[in-house]
Design a protein around this motif. Sequence first.
Motif, mmCIF file in Angstrom:
data_model
loop_
_atom_site.group_PDB
_atom_site.id
_atom_site.type_symbol
_atom_site.label_atom_id
_atom_site.label_comp_id
_atom_site.label_asym_id
_atom_site.label_seq_id
_atom_site.Cartn_x
_atom_site.Cartn_y
_atom_site.Cartn_z
ATOM 1 N N PRO A 1 0.828 -1.207 0.000
ATOM 2 C CA PRO A 1 0.000 0.000 0.000
ATOM 3 C C PRO A 1 0.863 1.258 0.000
ATOM 4 N N ALA A 2 0.284 2.342 -0.485
ATOM 5 C CA ALA A 2 1.032 3.595 -0.622
ATOM 6 C C ALA A 2 1.565 4.092 0.708
ATOM 7 N N ILE A 3 0.793 3.939 1.785
ATOM 8 C CA ILE A 3 1.235 4.462 3.078
ATOM 9 C C ILE A 3 2.503 3.765 3.559
ATOM 10 N N ILE A 4 2.635 2.477 3.265
ATOM 11 C CA ILE A 4 3.840 1.751 3.675
ATOM 12 C C ILE A 4 5.023 2.175 2.808
ATOM 13 N N HIS A 5 4.776 2.363 1.527
ATOM 14 C CA HIS A 5 5.844 2.839 0.637
ATOM 15 C C HIS A 5 6.347 4.204 1.098
ATOM 16 N N GLU A 6 5.413 5.091 1.470
ATOM 17 C CA GLU A 6 5.804 6.420 1.931
ATOM 18 C C GLU A 6 6.549 6.336 3.261
ATOM 19 N N HIS A 7 6.106 5.433 4.123
ATOM 20 C CA HIS A 7 6.806 5.253 5.396
ATOM 21 C C HIS A 7 8.233 4.772 5.163
ATOM 22 N N ASP A 8 8.403 3.816 4.264
ATOM 23 C CA ASP A 8 9.737 3.299 3.976
ATOM 24 C C ASP A 8 10.660 4.400 3.464
ATOM 25 N N ALA A 9 10.122 5.264 2.606
ATOM 26 C CA ALA A 9 10.927 6.368 2.077
ATOM 27 C C ALA A 9 11.311 7.334 3.199
ATOM 28 N N ALA A 10 10.362 7.624 4.095
ATOM 29 C CA ALA A 10 10.646 8.526 5.211
ATOM 30 C C ALA A 10 11.656 7.902 6.174
ATOM 31 N N LEU A 11 11.524 6.603 6.416
ATOM 32 C CA LEU A 11 12.470 5.917 7.287
ATOM 33 C C LEU A 11 13.862 5.926 6.686
ATOM 34 N N GLN A 12 13.967 5.695 5.378
ATOM 35 C CA GLN A 12 15.275 5.734 4.733
ATOM 36 C C GLN A 12 15.919 7.102 4.889
ATOM 37 N N ASN A 13 15.097 8.145 4.800
ATOM 38 C CA ASN A 13 15.604 9.507 4.988
ATOM 39 C C ASN A 13 16.136 9.697 6.404
ATOM 40 N N LEU A 14 15.436 9.165 7.393
ATOM 41 C CA LEU A 14 15.903 9.253 8.780
ATOM 42 C C LEU A 14 17.210 8.491 8.975
ATOM 43 N N LEU A 15 17.296 7.318 8.381
ATOM 44 C CA LEU A 15 18.515 6.514 8.515
ATOM 45 C C LEU A 15 19.706 7.204 7.848
ATOM 46 N N ASP A 16 19.434 7.901 6.747
ATOM 47 C CA ASP A 16 20.499 8.644 6.073
ATOM 48 C C ASP A 16 21.004 9.800 6.940
ATOM 49 N N LYS A 17 20.113 10.360 7.764
ATOM 50 C CA LYS A 17 20.487 11.493 8.613
ATOM 51 C C LYS A 17 21.079 11.053 9.952
ATOM 52 N N GLN A 18 20.736 9.850 10.399
ATOM 53 C CA GLN A 18 21.184 9.404 11.719
ATOM 54 C C GLN A 18 22.710 9.358 11.790
ATOM 55 N N ILE A 19 23.266 9.900 12.871
ATOM 56 C CA ILE A 19 24.710 9.903 13.067
ATOM 57 C C ILE A 19 25.162 8.505 13.466
ATOM 58 N N THR A 20 26.082 7.946 12.694
ATOM 59 C CA THR A 20 26.539 6.570 12.924
ATOM 60 C C THR A 20 27.985 6.504 13.418
ATOM 61 N N ASP A 21 28.593 7.659 13.633
ATOM 62 C CA ASP A 21 29.963 7.720 14.140
ATOM 63 C C ASP A 21 29.927 7.686 15.669
ATOM 64 N N PRO A 22 30.416 6.612 16.300
ATOM 65 C CA PRO A 22 30.317 6.483 17.758
ATOM 66 C C PRO A 22 31.106 7.536 18.526
ATOM 67 N N THR A 23 32.002 8.264 17.855
ATOM 68 C CA THR A 23 32.757 9.316 18.543
ATOM 69 C C THR A 23 32.045 10.673 18.480
ATOM 70 N N HIS A 24 30.941 10.735 17.740
ATOM 71 C CA HIS A 24 30.222 11.994 17.533
ATOM 72 C C HIS A 24 29.242 12.219 18.678
ATOM 73 N N ARG A 25 29.092 13.469 19.100
ATOM 74 C CA ARG A 25 28.197 13.777 20.221
ATOM 75 C C ARG A 25 26.735 13.482 19.901
ATOM 76 N N GLY A 26 26.401 13.437 18.605
ATOM 77 C CA GLY A 26 25.024 13.155 18.211
ATOM 78 C C GLY A 26 24.786 11.707 17.833
ATOM 79 N N PHE A 27 25.707 10.838 18.157
ATOM 80 C CA PHE A 27 25.632 9.418 17.778
ATOM 81 C C PHE A 27 24.278 8.819 18.148
ATOM 82 N N GLY A 28 23.566 8.329 17.139
ATOM 83 C CA GLY A 28 22.267 7.706 17.340
ATOM 84 C C GLY A 28 21.092 8.612 17.059
ATOM 85 N N SER A 29 21.335 9.932 16.993
ATOM 86 C CA SER A 29 20.281 10.907 16.708
ATOM 87 C C SER A 29 20.593 11.572 15.375
#
Length: 321
Positions: A1-29
Amino acid sequence: PAIIHEHDAALQNLLDKQITDPTHRGFGSYPDQWELYHCGAAANVLEQAVTGYVIPQSKFHQNKSLLQRMQWAVDFLVHNQSPDGSIDLLTTNFNSPPDTGFVVHHVATAAKLAVMAGEDGIATIIKPFLIKAGSSMAAGGVHTPNHRWVVSAALAQIHELYPDQSYLDRIDLWLSEGIDIDEEGQFQERSTTIYNAVSVNALVTMAAKLRRPQLLEPVRKNLDSMLYLLHPNFEVVTEISRRQDINTRGTMHRYWFALRYMAILDQNGQYASIVESMEPDRISLPALIEYPLIQKPLPKSVPPPDRYVKHFPLAEITHIR
Protein backbone atom coordinates in the motif's frame (compact mmCIF):
# COMPACT_ATOMS: atom_id res chain seq x y z
CA PRO A 1 0.00 0.00 0.00
CA ALA A 2 1.03 3.59 -0.62
CA ILE A 3 1.24 4.46 3.08
CA ILE A 4 3.84 1.75 3.67
CA HIS A 5 5.84 2.84 0.64
CA GLU A 6 5.80 6.42 1.93
CA HIS A 7 6.81 5.25 5.40
CA ASP A 8 9.74 3.30 3.98
CA ALA A 9 10.93 6.37 2.08
CA ALA A 10 10.65 8.53 5.21
CA LEU A 11 12.47 5.92 7.29
CA GLN A 12 15.28 5.73 4.73
CA ASN A 13 15.60 9.51 4.99
CA LEU A 14 15.90 9.25 8.78
CA LEU A 15 18.52 6.51 8.51
CA ASP A 16 20.50 8.64 6.07
CA LYS A 17 20.49 11.49 8.61
CA GLN A 18 21.18 9.40 11.72
CA ILE A 19 24.71 9.90 13.07
CA THR A 20 26.54 6.57 12.92
CA ASP A 21 29.96 7.72 14.14
CA PRO A 22 30.32 6.48 17.76
CA THR A 23 32.76 9.32 18.54
CA HIS A 24 30.22 11.99 17.53
CA ARG A 25 28.20 13.78 20.22
CA GLY A 26 25.02 13.16 18.21
CA PHE A 27 25.63 9.42 17.78
CA GLY A 28 22.27 7.71 17.34
CA SER A 29 20.28 10.91 16.71
CA TYR A 30 20.32 13.51 13.94
CA PRO A 31 20.71 17.31 13.97
CA ASP A 32 18.05 19.96 13.85
CA GLN A 33 18.46 23.21 11.89
CA TRP A 34 20.75 24.61 14.63
CA GLU A 35 22.93 21.48 14.78
CA LEU A 36 21.39 20.45 18.11
CA TYR A 37 20.82 16.78 18.82
CA HIS A 38 17.50 16.17 20.57
CA CYS A 39 16.07 13.10 22.24
CA GLY A 40 12.97 13.63 20.14
CA ALA A 41 14.95 12.96 16.98
CA ALA A 42 16.33 9.70 18.35
CA ALA A 43 12.83 8.72 19.48
CA ASN A 44 11.57 9.37 15.95
CA VAL A 45 14.24 7.11 14.45
CA LEU A 46 13.37 4.40 16.96
CA GLU A 47 9.60 4.54 16.41
CA GLN A 48 9.82 4.55 12.63
CA ALA A 49 12.50 1.85 12.56
CA VAL A 50 10.47 -0.50 14.75
CA THR A 51 7.43 0.17 12.57
CA GLY A 52 9.29 -0.82 9.41
CA TYR A 53 10.85 -3.83 11.13
CA VAL A 54 7.54 -5.36 12.24
CA ILE A 55 5.42 -4.76 9.11
CA PRO A 56 5.66 -7.68 6.67
CA GLN A 57 4.94 -5.44 3.66
CA SER A 58 7.80 -3.06 4.47
CA LYS A 59 11.11 -3.40 2.67
CA PHE A 60 12.69 -3.07 6.12
CA HIS A 61 10.81 -6.05 7.56
CA GLN A 62 13.13 -8.15 9.73
CA ASN A 63 16.13 -6.19 8.43
CA LYS A 64 18.90 -7.11 10.87
CA SER A 65 20.89 -3.94 10.19
CA LEU A 66 17.90 -2.00 11.46
CA LEU A 67 18.36 -3.56 14.89
CA GLN A 68 21.71 -1.80 15.20
CA ARG A 69 20.12 1.53 14.26
CA MET A 70 17.47 1.01 16.95
CA GLN A 71 20.16 0.25 19.53
CA TRP A 72 22.06 3.40 18.63
CA ALA A 73 18.89 5.49 19.02
CA VAL A 74 18.22 3.91 22.42
CA ASP A 75 21.84 4.51 23.43
CA PHE A 76 21.44 8.20 22.61
CA LEU A 77 18.27 8.41 24.69
CA VAL A 78 19.85 6.69 27.68
CA HIS A 79 23.04 8.75 27.43
CA ASN A 80 21.05 11.98 27.42
CA GLN A 81 18.68 10.99 30.21
CA SER A 82 19.27 12.74 33.54
CA PRO A 83 19.80 10.70 36.72
CA ASP A 84 16.20 11.48 37.69
CA GLY A 85 14.94 10.03 34.38
CA SER A 86 14.05 13.29 32.66
CA ILE A 87 15.39 14.69 29.40
CA ASP A 88 16.22 18.21 28.24
CA LEU A 89 14.56 20.18 25.49
CA LEU A 90 17.77 21.92 24.53
CA THR A 91 16.15 25.11 23.25
CA THR A 92 14.27 25.96 26.44
CA ASN A 93 13.42 23.32 29.12
CA PHE A 94 15.89 21.33 31.20
CA ASN A 95 15.24 18.28 33.38
CA SER A 96 11.73 18.54 32.00
CA PRO A 97 9.07 15.90 32.81
CA PRO A 98 6.63 17.15 30.12
CA ASP A 99 9.30 17.15 27.42
CA THR A 100 10.15 13.66 28.62
CA GLY A 101 6.48 12.86 28.05
CA PHE A 102 6.54 14.06 24.45
CA VAL A 103 9.54 11.80 23.81
CA VAL A 104 7.98 8.85 25.66
CA HIS A 105 4.93 9.01 23.40
CA HIS A 106 7.15 7.81 20.53
CA VAL A 107 9.43 5.52 22.53
CA ALA A 108 6.53 3.74 24.23
CA THR A 109 4.81 3.29 20.88
CA ALA A 110 7.99 1.65 19.58
CA ALA A 111 8.02 -0.72 22.56
CA LYS A 112 4.29 -1.43 22.15
CA LEU A 113 4.66 -2.29 18.46
CA ALA A 114 7.56 -4.60 19.32
CA VAL A 115 5.49 -6.40 21.95
CA MET A 116 2.52 -6.69 19.59
CA ALA A 117 4.79 -8.30 16.99
CA GLY A 118 6.38 -10.68 19.49
CA GLU A 119 9.74 -8.89 19.20
CA ASP A 120 10.44 -8.98 22.93
CA GLY A 121 14.16 -8.45 22.39
CA ILE A 122 13.49 -4.99 20.96
CA ALA A 123 11.14 -4.12 23.81
CA THR A 124 13.78 -5.24 26.30
CA ILE A 125 16.38 -2.72 25.12
CA ILE A 126 13.80 0.08 25.30
CA LYS A 127 12.42 -0.78 28.75
CA PRO A 128 15.14 0.79 30.96
CA PHE A 129 14.66 4.22 29.37
CA LEU A 130 10.88 4.01 29.81
CA ILE A 131 11.04 2.87 33.44
CA LYS A 132 13.42 5.66 34.37
CA ALA A 133 11.33 8.21 32.45
CA GLY A 134 8.23 6.97 34.22
CA SER A 135 9.82 7.68 37.60
CA SER A 136 10.58 11.23 36.50
CA MET A 137 7.06 11.94 35.27
CA ALA A 138 5.42 10.29 38.29
CA ALA A 139 7.25 12.75 40.55
CA GLY A 140 7.89 15.90 38.51
CA GLY A 141 5.86 18.95 37.56
CA VAL A 142 4.76 20.67 34.37
CA HIS A 143 5.01 24.07 32.68
CA THR A 144 1.67 24.59 30.91
CA PRO A 145 -1.90 23.26 31.22
CA ASN A 146 -1.63 20.77 28.33
CA HIS A 147 1.47 19.23 29.89
CA ARG A 148 -0.66 17.53 32.52
CA TRP A 149 -2.27 15.43 29.82
CA VAL A 150 1.01 14.94 27.92
CA VAL A 151 2.57 13.46 31.07
CA SER A 152 -0.54 11.47 31.95
CA ALA A 153 -0.77 9.95 28.47
CA ALA A 154 2.90 8.99 28.57
CA LEU A 155 2.45 7.38 31.98
CA ALA A 156 -0.58 5.50 30.67
CA GLN A 157 1.50 4.18 27.77
CA ILE A 158 4.25 2.95 30.09
CA HIS A 159 1.72 1.51 32.54
CA GLU A 160 0.15 -0.57 29.77
CA LEU A 161 3.54 -2.15 29.11
CA TYR A 162 5.00 -2.23 32.64
CA PRO A 163 2.23 -1.69 35.21
CA ASP A 164 3.13 0.47 38.21
CA GLN A 165 0.68 1.93 40.69
CA SER A 166 2.73 5.11 41.02
CA TYR A 167 1.91 5.94 37.40
CA LEU A 168 -1.82 5.64 38.05
CA ASP A 169 -1.53 7.65 41.25
CA ARG A 170 0.12 10.51 39.38
CA ILE A 171 -2.43 10.40 36.56
CA ASP A 172 -5.27 10.52 39.08
CA LEU A 173 -3.60 13.42 40.85
CA TRP A 174 -3.53 15.44 37.64
CA LEU A 175 -7.09 14.45 36.79
CA SER A 176 -8.25 15.49 40.25
CA GLU A 177 -7.51 19.10 39.24
CA GLY A 178 -10.19 18.80 36.58
CA ILE A 179 -9.79 18.87 32.82
CA ASP A 180 -9.29 22.45 31.68
CA ILE A 181 -12.11 22.74 29.14
CA ASP A 182 -14.72 25.49 29.25
CA GLU A 183 -18.41 25.57 28.36
CA GLU A 184 -17.53 26.53 24.79
CA GLY A 185 -15.34 23.47 24.27
CA GLN A 186 -11.99 25.25 24.47
CA PHE A 187 -9.05 24.19 26.61
CA GLN A 188 -7.46 26.84 28.79
CA GLU A 189 -4.79 27.74 26.25
CA ARG A 190 -7.35 28.02 23.41
CA SER A 191 -4.55 27.07 21.03
CA THR A 192 -6.69 25.96 18.12
CA THR A 193 -3.95 24.55 15.90
CA ILE A 194 -1.42 23.23 18.45
CA TYR A 195 -2.28 22.61 22.09
CA ASN A 196 -5.97 21.79 21.71
CA ALA A 197 -4.77 18.95 19.53
CA VAL A 198 -2.07 17.94 22.01
CA SER A 199 -4.73 17.72 24.73
CA VAL A 200 -7.34 15.75 22.78
CA ASN A 201 -4.77 13.31 21.40
CA ALA A 202 -3.46 12.74 24.94
CA LEU A 203 -6.95 12.22 26.34
CA VAL A 204 -7.79 9.67 23.63
CA THR A 205 -4.57 7.82 24.46
CA MET A 206 -5.43 7.84 28.16
CA ALA A 207 -8.99 6.67 27.49
CA ALA A 208 -7.74 3.79 25.37
CA LYS A 209 -4.82 2.70 27.55
CA LEU A 210 -6.60 3.09 30.90
CA ARG A 211 -9.99 1.91 29.65
CA ARG A 212 -11.65 5.09 30.88
CA PRO A 213 -14.16 6.09 28.18
CA GLN A 214 -15.33 9.05 30.28
CA LEU A 215 -12.11 10.81 29.27
CA LEU A 216 -13.52 11.04 25.72
CA GLU A 217 -16.25 13.49 26.75
CA PRO A 218 -13.96 16.57 26.72
CA VAL A 219 -12.56 15.30 23.41
CA ARG A 220 -16.02 15.33 21.87
CA LYS A 221 -16.70 18.74 23.38
CA ASN A 222 -13.58 20.24 21.84
CA LEU A 223 -14.00 18.63 18.43
CA ASP A 224 -17.62 19.80 18.28
CA SER A 225 -16.44 23.31 19.12
CA MET A 226 -13.84 23.19 16.37
CA LEU A 227 -16.55 22.45 13.79
CA TYR A 228 -17.52 26.12 14.19
CA LEU A 229 -13.96 27.44 14.02
CA LEU A 230 -13.17 26.33 10.48
CA HIS A 231 -12.88 28.38 7.31
CA PRO A 232 -14.20 26.97 4.01
CA ASN A 233 -10.78 25.50 3.10
CA PHE A 234 -10.48 23.78 6.51
CA GLU A 235 -8.08 26.39 7.82
CA VAL A 236 -8.63 27.12 11.51
CA VAL A 237 -9.66 30.28 13.34
CA THR A 238 -6.64 31.15 15.49
CA GLU A 239 -7.55 34.63 16.75
CA ILE A 240 -8.66 33.21 20.13
CA SER A 241 -5.39 31.44 20.93
CA ARG A 242 -3.38 32.28 24.02
CA ARG A 243 -0.27 30.65 22.59
CA GLN A 244 2.17 31.08 19.72
CA ASP A 245 -0.33 30.08 17.03
CA ILE A 246 -2.44 33.21 17.57
CA ASN A 247 -3.23 34.99 14.28
CA THR A 248 -1.36 32.40 12.24
CA ARG A 249 -2.58 30.21 9.39
CA GLY A 250 -3.02 26.59 10.37
CA THR A 251 -5.02 23.44 9.78
CA MET A 252 -6.53 20.55 11.75
CA HIS A 253 -3.64 18.23 10.84
CA ARG A 254 -2.46 17.81 14.42
CA TYR A 255 -5.93 16.52 15.39
CA TRP A 256 -5.71 13.59 12.96
CA PHE A 257 -5.41 10.84 15.58
CA ALA A 258 -8.26 12.07 17.81
CA LEU A 259 -10.48 12.89 14.83
CA ARG A 260 -10.04 9.51 13.17
CA TYR A 261 -10.45 7.64 16.46
CA MET A 262 -13.63 9.51 17.40
CA ALA A 263 -15.08 9.49 13.87
CA ILE A 264 -14.96 5.70 13.83
CA LEU A 265 -15.88 5.14 17.47
CA ASP A 266 -18.90 7.48 17.33
CA GLN A 267 -19.65 7.01 13.62
CA ASN A 268 -19.45 10.77 13.32
CA GLY A 269 -19.58 11.86 9.69
CA GLN A 270 -18.61 15.47 10.40
CA TYR A 271 -15.36 14.38 12.03
CA ALA A 272 -14.85 12.01 9.09
CA SER A 273 -15.14 14.88 6.61
CA ILE A 274 -12.28 16.71 8.34
CA VAL A 275 -10.16 13.55 8.37
CA GLU A 276 -10.77 13.08 4.65
CA SER A 277 -9.61 16.64 4.01
CA MET A 278 -6.15 15.81 5.38
CA GLU A 279 -5.60 12.21 4.26
CA PRO A 280 -3.54 10.65 2.78
CA ASP A 281 -0.98 13.36 3.57
CA ARG A 282 -1.54 13.12 7.31
CA ILE A 283 -1.53 9.48 8.44
CA SER A 284 0.57 7.93 11.19
CA LEU A 285 1.44 4.33 10.37
CA PRO A 286 2.63 3.54 13.94
CA ALA A 287 -0.72 4.79 15.29
CA LEU A 288 -2.65 2.67 12.79
CA ILE A 289 -0.85 -0.42 14.05
CA GLU A 290 -1.05 0.43 17.75
CA TYR A 291 -4.78 1.28 17.66
CA PRO A 292 -6.59 -1.26 15.43
CA LEU A 293 -9.84 0.70 15.79
CA ILE A 294 -8.57 3.43 13.48
CA GLN A 295 -7.81 0.91 10.74
CA LYS A 296 -11.57 0.56 10.19
CA PRO A 297 -13.28 2.51 7.41
CA LEU A 298 -14.49 6.00 8.18
CA PRO A 299 -18.24 6.55 8.36
CA LYS A 300 -20.00 8.35 5.52
CA SER A 301 -18.74 11.91 5.32
CA VAL A 302 -21.06 14.72 6.43
CA PRO A 303 -19.90 18.28 5.70
CA PRO A 304 -19.25 20.42 8.78
CA PRO A 305 -21.58 23.39 9.38
CA ASP A 306 -21.12 26.06 6.70
CA ARG A 307 -23.92 28.55 7.38
CA TYR A 308 -24.16 30.00 10.87
CA VAL A 309 -23.59 32.84 13.31
CA LYS A 310 -21.77 31.23 16.24
CA HIS A 311 -21.08 33.25 19.38
CA PHE A 312 -18.22 32.34 21.73
CA PRO A 313 -18.74 34.81 24.62
CA LEU A 314 -15.91 33.39 26.76
CA ALA A 315 -13.44 33.62 23.87
CA GLU A 316 -14.93 37.00 22.89
CA ILE A 317 -15.41 36.09 19.25
CA THR A 318 -18.30 35.55 16.85
CA HIS A 319 -17.74 33.41 13.78
CA ILE A 320 -20.02 33.98 10.80
CA ARG A 321 -20.23 31.69 7.79
